[in-house]
Design a protein around this motif. Sequence first.
Motif, PDB file in Angstrom:
ATOM      1  N   PHE A   5       1.010  -1.137   0.000  1.00  0.00           N
ATOM      2  CA  PHE A   5      -0.104   0.025   0.046  1.00  0.00           C
ATOM      3  C   PHE A   5       0.725   1.395   0.197  1.00  0.00           C
ATOM      4  O   PHE A   5       1.983   1.365   0.733  1.00  0.00           O
ATOM      5  CB  PHE A   5      -0.879  -0.093   1.179  1.00  0.00           C
ATOM      6  CG  PHE A   5      -1.666   1.152   1.419  1.00  0.00           C
ATOM      7  CD1 PHE A   5      -2.874   1.509   0.469  1.00  0.00           C
ATOM      8  CD2 PHE A   5      -1.618   2.088   2.282  1.00  0.00           C
ATOM      9  CE1 PHE A   5      -3.600   2.640   0.599  1.00  0.00           C
ATOM     10  CE2 PHE A   5      -2.417   3.569   2.327  1.00  0.00           C
ATOM     11  CZ  PHE A   5      -3.176   3.582   1.564  1.00  0.00           C
ATOM     12  N   ASP A   6       0.530   2.170  -0.719  1.00  0.00           N
ATOM     13  CA  ASP A   6       1.341   3.419  -0.689  1.00  0.00           C
ATOM     14  C   ASP A   6       0.320   4.541  -1.227  1.00  0.00           C
ATOM     15  O   ASP A   6      -0.745   4.518  -1.768  1.00  0.00           O
ATOM     16  CB  ASP A   6       2.637   3.612  -1.773  1.00  0.00           C
ATOM     17  CG  ASP A   6       3.547   4.467  -1.694  1.00  0.00           C
ATOM     18  OD1 ASP A   6       3.828   5.033  -0.448  1.00  0.00           O
ATOM     19  OD2 ASP A   6       4.114   4.726  -2.650  1.00  0.00           O
ATOM     20  N   VAL A   7       0.905   5.770  -0.456  1.00  0.00           N
ATOM     21  CA  VAL A   7       0.110   7.157  -0.707  1.00  0.00           C
ATOM     22  C   VAL A   7       1.262   8.124  -1.087  1.00  0.00           C
ATOM     23  O   VAL A   7       2.202   8.080  -0.336  1.00  0.00           O
ATOM     24  CB  VAL A   7      -0.588   7.629   0.566  1.00  0.00           C
ATOM     25  CG1 VAL A   7      -1.415   8.796   0.496  1.00  0.00           C
ATOM     26  CG2 VAL A   7      -1.663   6.492   1.023  1.00  0.00           C
ATOM     27  N   HIS A   8       0.589   8.763  -2.090  1.00  0.00           N
ATOM     28  CA  HIS A   8       1.636  10.034  -2.334  1.00  0.00           C
ATOM     29  C   HIS A   8       0.834  11.459  -2.564  1.00  0.00           C
ATOM     30  O   HIS A   8      -0.292  11.302  -2.866  1.00  0.00           O
ATOM     31  CB  HIS A   8       2.656  10.105  -3.622  1.00  0.00           C
ATOM     32  CG  HIS A   8       3.883   9.175  -3.403  1.00  0.00           C
ATOM     33  ND1 HIS A   8       5.157   9.681  -2.868  1.00  0.00           N
ATOM     34  CD2 HIS A   8       3.880   8.011  -3.270  1.00  0.00           C
ATOM     35  CE1 HIS A   8       5.711   8.692  -2.563  1.00  0.00           C
ATOM     36  NE2 HIS A   8       5.093   7.665  -2.776  1.00  0.00           N
ATOM     37  N   ARG A   9       1.387  12.552  -2.252  1.00  0.00           N
ATOM     38  CA  ARG A   9       0.652  13.872  -2.402  1.00  0.00           C
ATOM     39  C   ARG A   9       0.713  14.480  -3.874  1.00  0.00           C
ATOM     40  O   ARG A   9       1.717  14.160  -4.266  1.00  0.00           O
ATOM     41  CB  ARG A   9       1.280  14.892  -1.150  1.00  0.00           C
ATOM     42  CG  ARG A   9       0.518  16.302  -1.399  1.00  0.00           C
ATOM     43  CD  ARG A   9       1.306  17.184  -0.361  1.00  0.00           C
ATOM     44  NE  ARG A   9       1.109  16.587   0.930  1.00  0.00           N
ATOM     45  CZ  ARG A   9       0.064  17.235   1.901  1.00  0.00           C
ATOM     46  NH1 ARG A   9      -0.854  17.987   1.258  1.00  0.00           N
ATOM     47  NH2 ARG A   9      -0.282  16.809   3.214  1.00  0.00           N
ATOM     48  N   ILE A  12       3.874   1.553  -8.605  1.00  0.00           N
ATOM     49  CA  ILE A  12       4.971   0.700  -8.535  1.00  0.00           C
ATOM     50  C   ILE A  12       5.452   0.581  -7.177  1.00  0.00           C
ATOM     51  O   ILE A  12       6.158  -0.681  -6.548  1.00  0.00           O
ATOM     52  CB  ILE A  12       6.437   1.345  -9.444  1.00  0.00           C
ATOM     53  CG1 ILE A  12       6.088   1.042 -10.900  1.00  0.00           C
ATOM     54  CG2 ILE A  12       7.739   0.485  -8.965  1.00  0.00           C
ATOM     55  CD1 ILE A  12       7.388   1.363 -11.433  1.00  0.00           C
ATOM     56  N   HIS A  13       5.731   1.506  -6.473  1.00  0.00           N
ATOM     57  CA  HIS A  13       5.683   1.388  -4.882  1.00  0.00           C
ATOM     58  C   HIS A  13       4.902   0.518  -4.354  1.00  0.00           C
ATOM     59  O   HIS A  13       5.446  -0.401  -3.398  1.00  0.00           O
ATOM     60  CB  HIS A  13       5.749   2.756  -4.180  1.00  0.00           C
ATOM     61  CG  HIS A  13       6.798   3.707  -4.579  1.00  0.00           C
ATOM     62  ND1 HIS A  13       7.178   5.184  -4.072  1.00  0.00           N
ATOM     63  CD2 HIS A  13       7.397   3.824  -5.641  1.00  0.00           C
ATOM     64  CE1 HIS A  13       7.911   5.659  -4.711  1.00  0.00           C
ATOM     65  NE2 HIS A  13       8.381   4.914  -5.426  1.00  0.00           N
ATOM     66  N   ALA A  14       3.587   0.341  -4.345  1.00  0.00           N
ATOM     67  CA  ALA A  14       2.729  -0.578  -3.876  1.00  0.00           C
ATOM     68  C   ALA A  14       3.057  -2.045  -4.292  1.00  0.00           C
ATOM     69  O   ALA A  14       2.989  -2.968  -3.423  1.00  0.00           O
ATOM     70  CB  ALA A  14       1.275  -0.126  -4.054  1.00  0.00           C
TER      71      ALA A  14
HETATM   72 MG    MG Z   1       6.152   5.647  -2.177  1.00  0.00          MG
END
Ligand code: MG
Length: 425
Positions: free
Chosen positions: A262-266, A296-298
């Motif tokens: 799981f990932d989140v970006h602003r 990709i990060h997730a």
């Molecule tokens: Mg990230």
Amino acid sequence: MLHGRPEPRGCELVSVCALIAAAGSGRRMGAGVNKTLLPLRGRPVLHHTLLAFDACEDVDEVAVIVPPQEADLARELIRGWGGLSKVNRVAGGGKTRQESVLLGLDCLDPGCDIVVVHDGARPLVRPATISRVIEAAREHGAALAAVPTTDTVKVVRHGYVAETLDRDLLWAATTPQAFRREILETRHRMAAREGRVVTDDAALVEGTGIAVKVVCGEYDNIKITTPEDLVIAEALLAARSRLAGREASGLRGGGIRVGVGFDVHRLVEGRPLVLGGVNIPFESGLKGHSDADVIIHAIADAILGACALGDIGRLFPDDDPTHAGVSSKVILEKARNLAEMAGFSVSNVDAVLIAERPKISKFVPGMQRALADILGIPEGSVSIKATTTEGMGFIGSGVGMACYASCSVVDQPLASSTGGSTDGS
Ligand code: MG
């Protein structure tokens, strides 16, 4: 003294002592503590190293050299670690590794006639390798574990290649290195008097009329120098422990494991939007240390999760300037490599992007191609979906994007060792 003197074997005196050098400052690790005390698969790096020496039946005693100001702490810690019966001295080292080994030699038992020097930051050393080096030192006076170089090595002067060395002649020196005690002591004292500085102990003996025997070591006997090395060491240890488990159970692998990420970006203005390895035309982009590719990060975290190898925050710490602006494709490739090092291969990935805008459906085939290529799997094994939050919350108001991913990996049959076992010549 730590655990007291070991019981003498019959009326024999102690003959093989190991000196574990753990007095380095660990600057490249940037952790602010002795790098050999950092955790690796549930126990400190140094504990792994000491367990290997304790398990080596050719080693009688083990002395550990640490920074002088950490000697009391190290004594206390080591006393609390399980499975160690041979560590009986913890001494303060000097300003350099060479000085530390010399101080270590001073504190060895008088009956010791073979000294094995080893880096505390090489926790993956095998007891069998230690034994082979000791045996070679008994016979030849000096020996070291080394591996044939796989890279082509260039001599570079002022930024230009001056020479290409013949790879067939090149071996990378590792530890353990073992010596008859009087040989090592004499050379160390001589070098100290002459102010001669070397990067390993064998270099003090070379060219003095004593041939240093090369014993084939293992490629996985890596030295923990950077945070990335710790993650690689975890992958290698994970592979070993699964192999041991399989040997004990008679299983041959082929099991399926799954992981989630799981990932989140602003979202901010003035940044390109990169999703699933594809540049997407949009009025804003995701903010992050890398290109902030949230898909990709997730996925990379899901791969690492399936293999129980931690997360990408450890692989690419966001306070490391060398990773600034890095393409997330590099992160994904690294996650794949680590999984393979640990004996897994990625089977399929599935991701769901949560974003209010833009619509990504026409970019999905490009993302599938890009990710399938990096992961070495068919495009049909990469699924990318998207949803909105119907205007609710930080995603609905366009403040950021999030992504969930899952991944399955297949447990591959493993070889029992990554290194050779025959003597080098
Ligand atoms: Mg990230």
